[in-house]
Design a protein around this motif. Sequence first.
Motif, PDB file in Angstrom:
ATOM      1  N   GLY A   1       0.815  -1.207   0.000  1.00  0.00           N
ATOM      2  CA  GLY A   1       0.000   0.000   0.000  1.00  0.00           C
ATOM      3  C   GLY A   1       0.850   1.259   0.000  1.00  0.00           C
ATOM      4  O   GLY A   1       0.550   2.236  -0.700  1.00  0.00           O
ATOM      5  N   LEU A   2       1.933   1.238   0.771  1.00  0.00           N
ATOM      6  CA  LEU A   2       2.837   2.388   0.836  1.00  0.00           C
ATOM      7  C   LEU A   2       3.516   2.620  -0.512  1.00  0.00           C
ATOM      8  O   LEU A   2       3.656   3.764  -0.964  1.00  0.00           O
ATOM      9  CB  LEU A   2       3.877   2.158   1.929  1.00  0.00           C
ATOM     10  CG  LEU A   2       4.881   3.284   2.183  1.00  0.00           C
ATOM     11  CD1 LEU A   2       4.167   4.547   2.663  1.00  0.00           C
ATOM     12  CD2 LEU A   2       5.915   2.837   3.225  1.00  0.00           C
ATOM     13  N   ILE A   3       3.927   1.540  -1.173  1.00  0.00           N
ATOM     14  CA  ILE A   3       4.589   1.671  -2.484  1.00  0.00           C
ATOM     15  C   ILE A   3       3.648   2.304  -3.501  1.00  0.00           C
ATOM     16  O   ILE A   3       4.030   3.227  -4.241  1.00  0.00           O
ATOM     17  CB  ILE A   3       5.078   0.292  -2.971  1.00  0.00           C
ATOM     18  CG1 ILE A   3       6.228  -0.210  -2.089  1.00  0.00           C
ATOM     19  CG2 ILE A   3       5.521   0.362  -4.430  1.00  0.00           C
ATOM     20  CD1 ILE A   3       6.655  -1.634  -2.385  1.00  0.00           C
ATOM     21  N   VAL A   4       2.400   1.829  -3.551  1.00  0.00           N
ATOM     22  CA  VAL A   4       1.434   2.403  -4.494  1.00  0.00           C
ATOM     23  C   VAL A   4       1.147   3.858  -4.155  1.00  0.00           C
ATOM     24  O   VAL A   4       1.024   4.712  -5.039  1.00  0.00           O
ATOM     25  CB  VAL A   4       0.132   1.571  -4.498  1.00  0.00           C
ATOM     26  CG1 VAL A   4      -0.911   2.210  -5.414  1.00  0.00           C
ATOM     27  CG2 VAL A   4       0.408   0.138  -4.950  1.00  0.00           C
ATOM     28  N   LEU A   5       1.052   4.165  -2.865  1.00  0.00           N
ATOM     29  CA  LEU A   5       0.758   5.535  -2.438  1.00  0.00           C
ATOM     30  C   LEU A   5       1.834   6.516  -2.896  1.00  0.00           C
ATOM     31  O   LEU A   5       1.538   7.669  -3.227  1.00  0.00           O
ATOM     32  CB  LEU A   5       0.607   5.584  -0.917  1.00  0.00           C
ATOM     33  CG  LEU A   5       0.210   6.928  -0.300  1.00  0.00           C
ATOM     34  CD1 LEU A   5      -1.152   7.380  -0.813  1.00  0.00           C
ATOM     35  CD2 LEU A   5       0.199   6.827   1.221  1.00  0.00           C
ATOM     36  N   THR A   6       3.090   6.087  -2.938  1.00  0.00           N
ATOM     37  CA  THR A   6       4.171   6.986  -3.356  1.00  0.00           C
ATOM     38  C   THR A   6       4.026   7.413  -4.815  1.00  0.00           C
ATOM     39  O   THR A   6       4.601   8.437  -5.215  1.00  0.00           O
ATOM     40  CB  THR A   6       5.545   6.307  -3.168  1.00  0.00           C
ATOM     41  OG1 THR A   6       5.606   5.109  -3.956  1.00  0.00           O
ATOM     42  CG2 THR A   6       5.797   5.980  -1.710  1.00  0.00           C
ATOM     43  N   THR A   7       3.272   6.666  -5.617  1.00  0.00           N
ATOM     44  CA  THR A   7       3.095   7.008  -7.036  1.00  0.00           C
ATOM     45  C   THR A   7       1.953   7.987  -7.263  1.00  0.00           C
ATOM     46  O   THR A   7       1.751   8.440  -8.394  1.00  0.00           O
ATOM     47  CB  THR A   7       2.840   5.740  -7.864  1.00  0.00           C
ATOM     48  OG1 THR A   7       1.552   5.190  -7.527  1.00  0.00           O
ATOM     49  CG2 THR A   7       3.914   4.692  -7.613  1.00  0.00           C
ATOM     50  N   VAL A   8       1.196   8.294  -6.206  1.00  0.00           N
ATOM     51  CA  VAL A   8       0.041   9.188  -6.339  1.00  0.00           C
ATOM     52  C   VAL A   8       0.511  10.635  -6.254  1.00  0.00           C
ATOM     53  O   VAL A   8       1.227  11.013  -5.321  1.00  0.00           O
ATOM     54  CB  VAL A   8      -0.999   8.908  -5.233  1.00  0.00           C
ATOM     55  CG1 VAL A   8      -2.171   9.884  -5.335  1.00  0.00           C
ATOM     56  CG2 VAL A   8      -1.485   7.465  -5.321  1.00  0.00           C
ATOM     57  N   HIS A   9       0.097  11.446  -7.239  1.00  0.00           N
ATOM     58  CA  HIS A   9       0.408  12.875  -7.204  1.00  0.00           C
ATOM     59  C   HIS A   9      -0.691  13.592  -6.441  1.00  0.00           C
ATOM     60  O   HIS A   9      -1.865  13.530  -6.803  1.00  0.00           O
ATOM     61  CB  HIS A   9       0.511  13.437  -8.614  1.00  0.00           C
ATOM     62  CG  HIS A   9       0.652  14.940  -8.641  1.00  0.00           C
ATOM     63  ND1 HIS A   9       1.800  15.580  -8.216  1.00  0.00           N
ATOM     64  CD2 HIS A   9      -0.223  15.916  -9.009  1.00  0.00           C
ATOM     65  CE1 HIS A   9       1.635  16.892  -8.334  1.00  0.00           C
ATOM     66  NE2 HIS A   9       0.413  17.124  -8.827  1.00  0.00           N
ATOM     67  N   SER A  10      -0.321  14.282  -5.373  1.00  0.00           N
ATOM     68  CA  SER A  10      -1.303  14.964  -4.524  1.00  0.00           C
ATOM     69  C   SER A  10      -1.103  16.472  -4.619  1.00  0.00           C
ATOM     70  O   SER A  10       0.000  16.964  -4.430  1.00  0.00           O
ATOM     71  CB  SER A  10      -1.144  14.519  -3.070  1.00  0.00           C
ATOM     72  OG  SER A  10      -2.019  15.239  -2.229  1.00  0.00           O
ATOM     73  N   PRO A  11      -2.167  17.233  -4.920  1.00  0.00           N
ATOM     74  CA  PRO A  11      -2.054  18.687  -4.930  1.00  0.00           C
ATOM     75  C   PRO A  11      -1.816  19.224  -3.542  1.00  0.00           C
ATOM     76  O   PRO A  11      -2.045  18.546  -2.552  1.00  0.00           O
ATOM     77  CB  PRO A  11      -3.412  19.137  -5.496  1.00  0.00           C
ATOM     78  CG  PRO A  11      -4.343  18.020  -5.160  1.00  0.00           C
ATOM     79  CD  PRO A  11      -3.527  16.766  -5.236  1.00  0.00           C
ATOM     80  N   HIS A  12      -1.394  20.480  -3.487  1.00  0.00           N
ATOM     81  CA  HIS A  12      -1.062  21.071  -2.188  1.00  0.00           C
ATOM     82  C   HIS A  12      -2.291  21.494  -1.401  1.00  0.00           C
ATOM     83  O   HIS A  12      -2.263  21.627  -0.208  1.00  0.00           O
ATOM     84  CB  HIS A  12      -0.134  22.281  -2.375  1.00  0.00           C
ATOM     85  CG  HIS A  12       1.206  21.921  -2.936  1.00  0.00           C
ATOM     86  ND1 HIS A  12       2.110  21.163  -2.214  1.00  0.00           N
ATOM     87  CD2 HIS A  12       1.786  22.172  -4.134  1.00  0.00           C
ATOM     88  CE1 HIS A  12       3.205  20.981  -2.949  1.00  0.00           C
ATOM     89  NE2 HIS A  12       3.025  21.583  -4.115  1.00  0.00           N
TER      90      HIS A  12
END
Length: 497
Positions: free
Chosen positions: A479-490
């Motif tokens: 789950g952590l690995i997949v989460l790192t690929t998500v681009h999150s706005p500020h």
Amino acid sequence: MSTSDAVPAPADTVHVEPSLDLGGAMDRRGFAWAVFEWARNPYYILIVIYLFPVYFGGVIGQDLIASGALEGLDPDSIQKAANAEGQAKIASIVKTAGFVAALTAPFLGAALDKGGRRKPLLAVFLGVLAIMSFMLWFAKADGSGLSIAQTMGVLVIAAVAYTYSEVTHNSMLNVNGRAASLPAISGLGLALGNLAGALLLAFIVFAFAMPALIQWPFETPLFGIDVEAGEHYRLAGPLCAVWLVLFSIYFFMRSEDGGTRGASWVKAGKSGARSLLNTFLKARDNINILKYLGARMLYADGMQALLALGGVYIGLYLQWNLVELAAYAILASIFAFGGGIVGGWLDGLVGPKRALMIEILGMIATLTFQLSITPDAVLFGLFPGFTIWDGPIFNTLSDVVYLCTAAFIAVTATASISSSRSMLVHLAPAQRVGEFFGLYAIAGTVTVWLGPLLVELFTQWSGDQRIGMSAIGLLFILGLIVLTTVHSPHHPAVDED
């Protein structure tokens, strides 16, 4: 959702829309929505996590020993194999209920937006849950009541009813409070549920377990409860059933329903299924949300498995009695109350994505540290254990150290729930937040069976409880690995007003 998917309502039906004058968490409707979790959540805390699984896992292990299948092994190996069998069977119950929920709960959630009155449906789910909970009194260790297979069936039915009630109750949140207050109302429900579970645990401890252990605060357990026969564990079922029925009354009297009077549930089910498919297709327009929901399916499933199986692990592996389990649960409940505050603070400090990553790393670190503790040592043997005192509870270094981990797992798990919701608000387009919260809810049920399945397989393969529980770490890491690929706005993608 296209207009062609809408369920036509009879001319005399009235659909209840969210009112502009809805209040906050202490408003009549918002508070009533939160009180529902005060009524229902003790079942999860006592029956799913801390008390009944420990008792029932022990019954399963003793049945295996009595069958003669472990003859020829030394006593330590016999107990280890019996405990592993108990943990695997409990994991199997959670896995089976998760399969059923994954296949059906998303369709229920889709139908709720288009169906009739929700309170009657919710009353059915709660009725089933209360009956199943009460039946656990008959799960006697000597086999004179429910058999092991029958008890497993009761627990599966109860778990599915619990999930259905959760989906239905969640669908009523937005009609019981103004938009800005929904996180506070949701948080209040979580806090009240933990508090109610802690109170019931404390009652069982002081009314039955402590008198049997040290003849205090009463000389003998109240009401003639036989602690040696595990009756105080089985009594948790009827207690949760009565508590559920009694405190649900306020919810049904004061909360808003939000459904459509007279609407057909059959038509709603068909239309909801079509709408669910359309929602998935439209969700493909935003790959970041899809990746985030995939990450959440993994780490949230690991968290749920850790909570659902953590009690049976420490009860069987560390051989904790009910008083020790209750103390652990109460401590965890107290820190869980503050976990939401920590999550909100961390969101504001570093943003929800980084906050989530920190919280998942915290759960991984805590799980690793917990698995490093054996009855005889701490930190994988680096620190040998010793007896701290000769009292009836927490008398070894391992006991005390493991007790302290309750604070860390409670804070990180609860904070991750808060940050998960905030993360979705950051990612979802303002005009489609409701739609993606529907997908968010579905993501929490689709793979709920995966964690328990991995624990069951790892436990049966290795014959070791610790190796079985280590499988949960794989879900956190993925789950952590997949989460790192998500681009999150500020900033949250919502309007300020």
